[in-house]
Design a protein around this motif. Sequence first.
Motif, PDB file in Angstrom:
ATOM      1  N   MET A 181       9.980  65.323  22.769  1.00 13.35           N
ATOM      2  CA  MET A 181      11.141  65.674  21.932  1.00 13.35           C
ATOM      3  C   MET A 181      10.953  65.049  20.550  1.00 13.35           C
ATOM      4  O   MET A 181      10.460  63.933  20.430  1.00 13.35           O
ATOM      5  N   THR A 182      11.370  65.806  19.522  1.00 10.03           N
ATOM      6  CA  THR A 182      11.204  65.345  18.138  1.00 10.03           C
ATOM      7  C   THR A 182      12.552  65.219  17.440  1.00 10.03           C
ATOM      8  O   THR A 182      13.403  66.109  17.534  1.00 10.03           O
ATOM      9  N   ILE A 183      12.743  64.089  16.755  1.00  7.34           N
ATOM     10  CA  ILE A 183      13.947  63.911  15.942  1.00  7.34           C
ATOM     11  C   ILE A 183      13.753  64.740  14.678  1.00  7.34           C
ATOM     12  O   ILE A 183      12.870  64.448  13.856  1.00  7.34           O
ATOM     13  N   THR A 184      14.556  65.769  14.538  1.00  5.64           N
ATOM     14  CA  THR A 184      14.370  66.692  13.412  1.00  5.64           C
ATOM     15  C   THR A 184      15.324  66.448  12.249  1.00  5.64           C
ATOM     16  O   THR A 184      15.065  66.904  11.130  1.00  5.64           O
ATOM     17  N   ASN A 185      16.435  65.742  12.504  1.00 10.91           N
ATOM     18  CA  ASN A 185      17.359  65.464  11.400  1.00 10.91           C
ATOM     19  C   ASN A 185      18.332  64.373  11.808  1.00 10.91           C
ATOM     20  O   ASN A 185      18.635  64.202  12.994  1.00 10.91           O
ATOM     21  N   VAL A 186      18.807  63.643  10.814  1.00  4.33           N
ATOM     22  CA  VAL A 186      19.848  62.626  11.021  1.00  4.33           C
ATOM     23  C   VAL A 186      20.854  62.807   9.896  1.00  4.33           C
ATOM     24  O   VAL A 186      20.526  62.630   8.718  1.00  4.33           O
ATOM     25  N   VAL A 187      22.095  63.177  10.257  1.00  5.46           N
ATOM     26  CA  VAL A 187      23.112  63.495   9.255  1.00  5.46           C
ATOM     27  C   VAL A 187      24.238  62.461   9.302  1.00  5.46           C
ATOM     28  O   VAL A 187      24.922  62.329  10.331  1.00  5.46           O
ATOM     29  N   PRO A 188      24.429  61.702   8.210  1.00 10.35           N
ATOM     30  CA  PRO A 188      25.512  60.708   8.181  1.00 10.35           C
ATOM     31  C   PRO A 188      26.881  61.361   8.368  1.00 10.35           C
ATOM     32  O   PRO A 188      27.160  62.413   7.790  1.00 10.35           O
TER      33      PRO A 188
END
Length: 205
Positions: A1-8
Amino acid sequence: MTITNVVPKRKGLSALYIDGEFAVKIDTETFLISKFSVGSQIDDEQLKELIESSNTKRAKEKALWLISYRDHSKKELEEKVRNSCDRDSAKKAVERLEELGLVNDEKFARNYAEQLLNVKHLSKKGAKYKLVEKGIDRDLADMILDEIYFDPQEHIRIIIHSKYKNLADEKTRRRAVSALQRKGYGWSDIKSVIDEYIEEEYYEE
């Protein structure tokens, strides 16, 4: 699994996206100090650990914020912290504060008992009910209440003097009796004090 985005997001949280889909909201600071970033690979076990770390941090912060305003019993604090995290994280956070001496049921119970008896003028029976409701052990509640001097009739006089005039009036008398019984006072003490007031009112006429 890949972390594709992190949105505050609000309240110190960030939305974590894995393989292009929203996965979970976690504490932003917890994510920033982790070994992960956008593009990192993460497996189920690592994701679980990241979520647990996030929950633990947020639980401790919520607990500290709550006790900064006033003392809480252990049970009361745990229930409030659980509103913003899982049960296990809330329990661990409160237990840690207890270890540090920041949460102390006996200290809380003593202060709360004094307030219930001498400010709110509950009877000892009424005060015990409130203490147990806050999660205080029944034996501890009994021990603390036994140590506090309390004259029930004197407190009944205080309540009547501040709230009820003309006890010779049946409607007023019934209201007073009902209110005193709700506070946990026994009938014999209530009747004794009310008889005093009625007699005084009679002689004042």
